[in-house]
Structures are given as structure tokens and as C-alpha cells.
Write an enzyme that holds these catalytic residues in place. Structure first.
Site, PDB file in Angstrom:
ATOM      1  CG  HIS A   1      18.847  76.617  64.882  1.00  0.00           C
ATOM      2  ND1 HIS A   1      19.410  77.730  65.474  1.00  0.00           N
ATOM      3  CD2 HIS A   1      19.872  75.832  64.483  1.00  0.00           C
ATOM      4  CE1 HIS A   1      20.732  77.614  65.446  1.00  0.00           C
ATOM      5  NE2 HIS A   1      21.034  76.487  64.838  1.00  0.00           N
TER       6      HIS A   1
ATOM      7  CB  SER B   1      24.160  80.901  65.539  1.00  0.00           C
ATOM      8  OG  SER B   1      23.038  80.059  65.587  1.00  0.00           O
TER       9      SER B   1
END
Ligand code: PNS
Length: 167
Positions: free
Chosen positions: A17, A129
Site C-alpha cells: 500500500h 493484507s
């Protein structure tokens, strides 16, 4: 002055990210990392406040980035923030179908909003994630795919063995 939103669940924020964020910061004047408050359907590990904080603690290299949480439709939040661009990270081909559907729906809802896809460094292509959480929370192993503050929190959760529901 172009304001871009970088929306996501960020449960938790990963180095992938942050890689995408860095690229977005060099392309747009202002980036708002928009953390979705929704956590019921996704059964998030971290609540929205923690997800925002974990991003915020990593924003020091990115002077034109801020982070906020949002609820409701992304297009409405974009309108409120006067953002004209949505940034999404695109990793492997497997992301494409989901991202394509979201981008098309957002365009349907607001044709003035443009979705821009940025590719992270290839070392983050096959991470998510979800997978990172599994590796960290199932046992003894760790990855170098999350920033230091997230690593500490995952270690703490592991230590407390809170019985995270993996489903
Ligand atoms: O990191 P994620 O989980 O892929 O992010 C998905 C997110 C939060 C960007 C998406 O679910 C979203 O925009 N949610 C807000 C509600 C909304 O606008 N839904 C319609 C988008 S097609």
C-alpha cells in the site's frame, strides 16, 4: 490542484500500500488515504480507528498525503473532499475483475471521477493484507511486508492470542 483519494480497507496497511501511495504522491497534488469504516462484511482484524492510526504513523515521508476514514459511498465522499481521482493499486491479473467492476460502478455513479491504477513494485505483486495476516497470526513466522508499527501490533495480537477468526 488535483486531489486524489486512495481508498481501501487497509486491514492492515502493508508496504505494498505504501509503495502505491508513494507513486500517487508524486503524481497528484494532494492524496487522501480513505480508510473504509465498514468492517462487518469484511470481518476486519483492526477497527477503523486503528487502521487509520496505522496508516497515519507511516505518512511522514509523504508530505502531500493525509488519512481519514469514511463511510457510505466512495463517490459521495469524493464529492465532499472535492477529489477528482481514485487511486487503486493493481497487482496480479487476479485483481482485475474486482477492480474493473468497482471502477465501472463508480464511473456509473459519477462520470467525472476517474479511477487510476498504479502498479506497486513487483516484490509486492503477490501479497495482500489477508495473506500477510494469516502468516503472522497462524504461528511463529513473520514477513517483511508490513511497516514496523503493524509488525508490532501483529506480534502483540499473536502474543495475546485473541482467537482471530480466519474465515
Ligand atoms: O481494500 P479494499 O477492501 O479492496 O477496498 C474496497 C473499498 C473500501 C474501496 C470499496 O469497498 C468501497 O469503495 N467501499 C465503499 C462503498 C462503495 O462506494 N461501494 C461501491 C463501490 S463499487
Amino acid at each position: 490542484m488535483t486531489t486524489a483519494l486512495y481508498p481501501g480497507t487497509f486491514d492492515p496497511v502493508t508496504k505494498g500500500h505504501l509503495d502505491v501511495l508513494g507513486r500517487a504522491c508524486s503524481l497528484f497534488d494532494e492524496i487522501i488515504v480513505a480508510v473504509s469504516e465498514e468492517n462487518n462484511s469484511k470481518n476486519t482484524l483492526f477497527d477503523a480507528d486503528s487502521r487509520v492510526r496505522l496508516v497515519e504513523e507511516n505518512l511522514y515521508p509523504y508530505s502531500n498525503a493525509t488519512v481519514e476514514s469514511f463511510s457510505g459511498l466512495l463517490v459521495d465522499y469524493a464529492l465532499k473532499k472535492k477529489a477528482s481521482v481514485l487511486v487503486r493499486g493493481l497487482r496480479a491479473v487476479s485483481d482485475f475483475e474486482y477492480e474493473f467492476q468497482m471502477a465501472q460502478m463508480n464511473r456509473h455513479l459519477d462520470s467525472s471521477l476517474e479511477t487510476v491504477f498504479l502498479m506497486p513494485n513487483e516484490k509486492y505483486f503477490y501479497t495482500s493484507s489477508q495473506l500477510i495476516k494469516q502468516v503472522h497470526l497462524f504461528g511463529e513466522r513473520e514477513t517483511d511486508l508490513v511497516p514496523e508499527n503493524v509488525l508490532c501490533e501483529l506480534r502483540e495480537i499473536n502474543r495475546l492470542d485473541r482467537g482471530y477468526d480466519q474465515t
